[in-house]
Motif scaffolding. Structure first.
Motif: not given
Length: 443
Positions: A344-351, A375-379, A419-422, A433-441
């Motif tokens: 499912d390509l749906k997503f939610e905005v969350s830190k 270094r990174f490229i902030p979302f 917990g801050m920025r992707q 085509k496929k989504v990987t989901i990481f969650e900080l509980k």
């Protein structure tokens, strides 16, 4: 006659135990513990006798054990005995023989107390022992707590002979013809306590023949001062210490108003493992640049703008962790993470939750602490940014930067500041085509 009234009065004044309590007596066989045993027996308290054989004095140690065993049996009392390889324990734990014997006996006494249903453990320490303890603390260096000597009661340990001096104990034992055994190690000057007893205290008694009683009075005063100080410190804690999710904040301006400053700040910080020399360094650095850190065994104190921030040191034994694609959860630096996949390509905005194009990931991934140069490229952005600059923009406290988990792809690119920025490179696209989901509980 035995000093039964003084004994009972001391027990009542110090509220050592209740009449129906069962007491486990630590009996070595020497004058002090044998007198204590006879006093307890005389007032009709339910007691048992515990004896430790430390295997340090060969035949003499066995003699002591036999004596105490026969004494307990003659008085129809329960008898408990154990044998220790004290020297082996001392070597394995890299401590002195005296400290080894102390640890071993107290641990065993507590085991017997719990197993056999006793309420308290009675130790036969007296006024002279308390004097020696205060002098040892003064020689080695001590705070207020080291000046009250041996307390009559601490948790399950009671010391009902603290109303007597060694001279008085000798008098009652001799007058009542009480049998005992003599520990030859008491005459050895290899131990600091014996040196004080044999060489130092006799000279002090020449100056003050009532040394023990004078010390007893002073010890009571010191104990009262300690109680007063503790009350003041508890009041200060409510006024100065502010608990936040990331640590304990203490206003620097508040610290500057403390009088006496070093004493009170030490009392505020000692429960976090900070010793007096470190507290002195903290005080000297209050006006210095933010970011100065001071460490104890368990905590770090960071000067951060207007506050001194006390935070737990997160173990760095594992500075990174490998993550495989078949894991559904993992832990790093005390943080719990979830890992899942979806079509499912749906997503939610969350830190605390990120949705990544699965085809871009190169397993195994790495999660680690932040490193200088990351270094990174902030979302939502298109150019690389130093994570250190990102932390500054986000006003991340200095003491937290090194504890924030960084998720890294197999190619070395930063995926997520947890917990801050992707990172913008790993966002979901129309072609995904496929989504990987990481969650900080978050608990």
């Amino acid at each position: 006659m035995l000093p039964l009234k003084q004994f009972q009065d001391f027990i009542e004044q110090q509220e050592l135990f209740k009449k129906d309590n069962r007491i486990l007596l630590a009996v070595s066989g020497g004058k002090d513990s044998v007198l204590m045993l006879h006093l307890f027996k005389a007032i009709g308290v339910d007691v048992g006798v515990a004896h430790c054989n430390f295997n340090l004095r060969a035949d003499e140690a066995q003699r002591d054990e036999n004596f105490v065993k026969m004494l307990a049996l003659s008085l129809n009392l329960p008898f408990y005995v154990t044998h220790f390889d004290t020297k082996k324990y001392a070597a394995e734990n890299k401590i002195s023989t005296q400290m080894a014997a102390r640890d071993l006996r107290y641990n065993w006494f507590e085991e017997i107390r719990v197993k056999e249903g006793y309420d308290f453990i009675a130790l036969a320490q007296h006024q002279n022992d308390s004097v020696e303890t205060v002098l040892i603390n003064l020689v080695r260096g001590t705070g207020i707590s080291g000046l009250h000597g041996i307390l009559p009661k601490r948790n399950k340990l009671i010391r009902p002979l603290l109303f007597l001096s060694r001279e008085e104990i000798n008098h009652f034992v001799d007058h009542e013809n009480i049998n005992f055994v003599e520990d030859s190690s008491n005459a050895s000057k290899n131990y600091l306590r014996n040196k004080l007893r044999l060489d130092v205290i006799p000279h002090l008694q020449q100056i003050n023949p009532n040394l023990e009683h004078t010390f007893a009075e002073n010890i009571n005063r010191f104990a009262e001062i300690e109680t007063f100080l503790n009350l003041q410190v508890e009041d200060l804690k409510t006024k100065l210490l502010l608990n936040k999710p990331d640590g304990i904040y203490i206003s620097i301006e508040g610290i500057k108003t403390l009088k006496p400053q070093k004493l009170l700040l030490y009392e505020l910080l000692k429960s976090y493992g900070f010793v007096e020399p470190v507290v002195a360094e903290i005080i000297s650095a209050l006006d210095k640049q933010s970011g100065v850190k001071f460490l104890s065994q368990s905590h770090q104190a960071t000067i951060n703008r207007d506050d001194l921030i006390i935070s737990k040191i997160i173990s760095t034994e594992n500075e990174h962790r490998v993550i495989h694609s078949n894991e559904s959860s993992f832990e790093f630096n005390g943080n719990q993470f979830g890992l899942s996949f979806s079509d499912d390509l749906k997503f939610e905005v969350s830190k605390n939750k990120i949705f990544i194009d699965a085809d871009i990931l190169l397993f195994p991934l790495i999660i680690r602490n932040w490193q200088n140069g990351d270094r990174f490229i902030p979302f939502g952005m298109q150019t690389l940014k130093k994570i250190s600059d990102f932390f500054i923009d986000e006003k991340v406290p200095l003491h937290l930067k090194s504890n924030i988990p960084i998720l890294v792809n197999g190619n070395g690119e930063v995926i997520w500041i947890a917990g801050m920025r992707q990172d913008n490179r790993y966002k979901i696209l129309k072609s995904t085509k496929k989504v990987t989901i990481f969650e900080l509980k978050i608990n």
